[in-house]
Design an enzyme around this catalytic site. Structure first.
Site, PDB file in Angstrom:
ATOM      1  CE  LYS A  99      49.166  50.286  24.217  1.00  0.00           C
ATOM      2  NZ  LYS A  99      49.407  51.756  24.294  1.00  0.00           N
ATOM      3  CG  HIS A 150      42.131  46.635  32.731  1.00  0.00           C
ATOM      4  ND1 HIS A 150      42.213  47.932  32.263  1.00  0.00           N
ATOM      5  CD2 HIS A 150      42.636  45.856  31.737  1.00  0.00           C
ATOM      6  CE1 HIS A 150      42.751  47.933  31.049  1.00  0.00           C
ATOM      7  NE2 HIS A 150      43.018  46.690  30.715  1.00  0.00           N
ATOM      8  CE1 TYR A 176      45.682  48.702  24.349  1.00  0.00           C
ATOM      9  CE2 TYR A 176      46.763  47.087  25.754  1.00  0.00           C
ATOM     10  CZ  TYR A 176      46.441  48.397  25.463  1.00  0.00           C
ATOM     11  OH  TYR A 176      46.890  49.403  26.275  1.00  0.00           O
ATOM     12  CB  SER A 226      50.033  46.662  27.540  1.00  0.00           C
ATOM     13  OG  SER A 226      49.407  45.570  28.180  1.00  0.00           O
ATOM     14  CB  SER A 227      52.545  43.180  30.995  1.00  0.00           C
ATOM     15  OG  SER A 227      51.193  43.100  31.405  1.00  0.00           O
ATOM     16  CB  CYS A 228      48.797  42.172  26.871  1.00  0.00           C
ATOM     17  SG  CYS A 228      48.610  43.576  25.761  1.00  0.00           S
TER      18      CYS A 228
END
Length: 310
Positions: A141, A180, A137, A108-110
């Site tokens: 990841k 989301h 989260y 994920s880009s987070c």
């Protein structure tokens, strides 16, 4: 991958996993293995190992994860960290132990620091503090990325990782508490349209900049990377296009056909001020997204109506 290669899609009922399954089936791959969460709890190491011992997959798409929006990430911080750590650790280790030929881990880009330079390059990982609202989260990841790197370094496993930008589309979660931003907006604007509500209220100021990609584009990128990418460094997958949350809200409003006002509650958090992926590396390999945001939103709204019975 050959058309008869044994391919395991972990998380095939999720938005990403189901899109990968559709893509593989469309391309003529005939030996796809799936399990629902009731058939196989990937948080259980023993059960995961037994599955790999029995099925012996050659390729693994690791898209299984516990996911949600800002509200869910804040409310279930322990679950987002614990469940995701277990799922990815069990699958990655079982893939090593049972000699999987190649694994693709989807993140994920987070994972990037909240205030990292923009656009986000792969080398910015672990250079600053994470966004607090989704830190558990993100940590899970990041661990998945590092597991792929470690098993490659120590055991020579061809485990790769890809970090997609914000996704939406068929199979999304439209629950107003756990969704989301795009599915949440589609649901809110649709409800307001049905009830003739004079306004829709959204979290934050509307100023954060975001990038969005339709999930079928990620599925295409995933199959592409499984065939064409073998490097240790994870790779970003995005569109290279961004817009503000306010601009997104106006697009969604038009797609849904809502005629009322949009209000932003600035007392609620905005999250990261800007999040644009630098997808130069995958673009240089020859892959680019195909589905425009407006077309994707129209398709997503169609699926929302089908899936919710509205």
């Amino acid at each position: 991958m050959k058309k008869d290669s044994k391919i395991f899609i972990a998380g095939h009922r999720g938005m990403v996993g189901s899109a990968i399954a559709r893509k593989l089936e469309k391309e003529g791959y005939s030996n796809i293995i799936t399990r629902t969460s009731t058939q196989l709890d990937l948080r259980q190491q023993g059960a995961t190992n037994e599955f790999f011992e029995k099925e012996k997959p050659e390729f693994v798409f690791l898209s299984a994860a516990k996911v949600g929006g800002i509200v869910a990430n804040n409310r279930f911080r322990a679950e987002f960290l614990y469940d995701n750590l277990l799922i990815e650790s069990n699958i990655i280790h079982a893939s090593y132990a049972h000699k999987v030929e190649k694994l693709l881990f989807l993140g994920s880009s987070c994972i990037y620091p909240k205030l990292a330079p923009q656009p986000l390059k792969e080398e910015y990982l672990l250079t600053g503090l994470l966004e607090p609202t989704n830190e558990p989260y993100a940590i899970a990841k990041i661990t998945g990325i590092k597991l792929c790197e470690a098993y490659r370094d120590q055991y020579g496993c061809n485990f790769i990782a890809a970090m997609p930008t914000n996704l939406y589309g068929e199979g999304d979660n439209y629950d107003l508490q756990n969704s989301h931003v795009i599915p949440g907006m589609l649901h809110k604007f649709h409800d307001a349209k049905k009830s003739n509500s004079p306004f829709v209220e959204l979290w934050g100021t509307g100023s954060p900049l975001r990038e969005f990609m339709y999930v079928d584009d990620l599925a295409e990128a995933s199959v592409f990377l499984m065939s064409a990418y073998d490097e240790k460094l994870f790779i970003n997958v995005g569109t290279g296009e961004e817009l503000s949350i306010k601009e997104l809200a106006l697009l969604v409003k038009n797609v849904v056909g809502y005629k009322g006002e949009i209000k932003f509650d600035s007392s609620k958090p905005d999250g990261t001020p800007r999040k644009l992926m630098d997808s130069t590396r995958i673009h240089q390999m020859g892959w680019r997204h195909r589905i425009s945001l407006e077309n994707g939103l129209t398709e997503a709204y169609r699926h929302f109506l089908q899936e919710t019975g509205n």
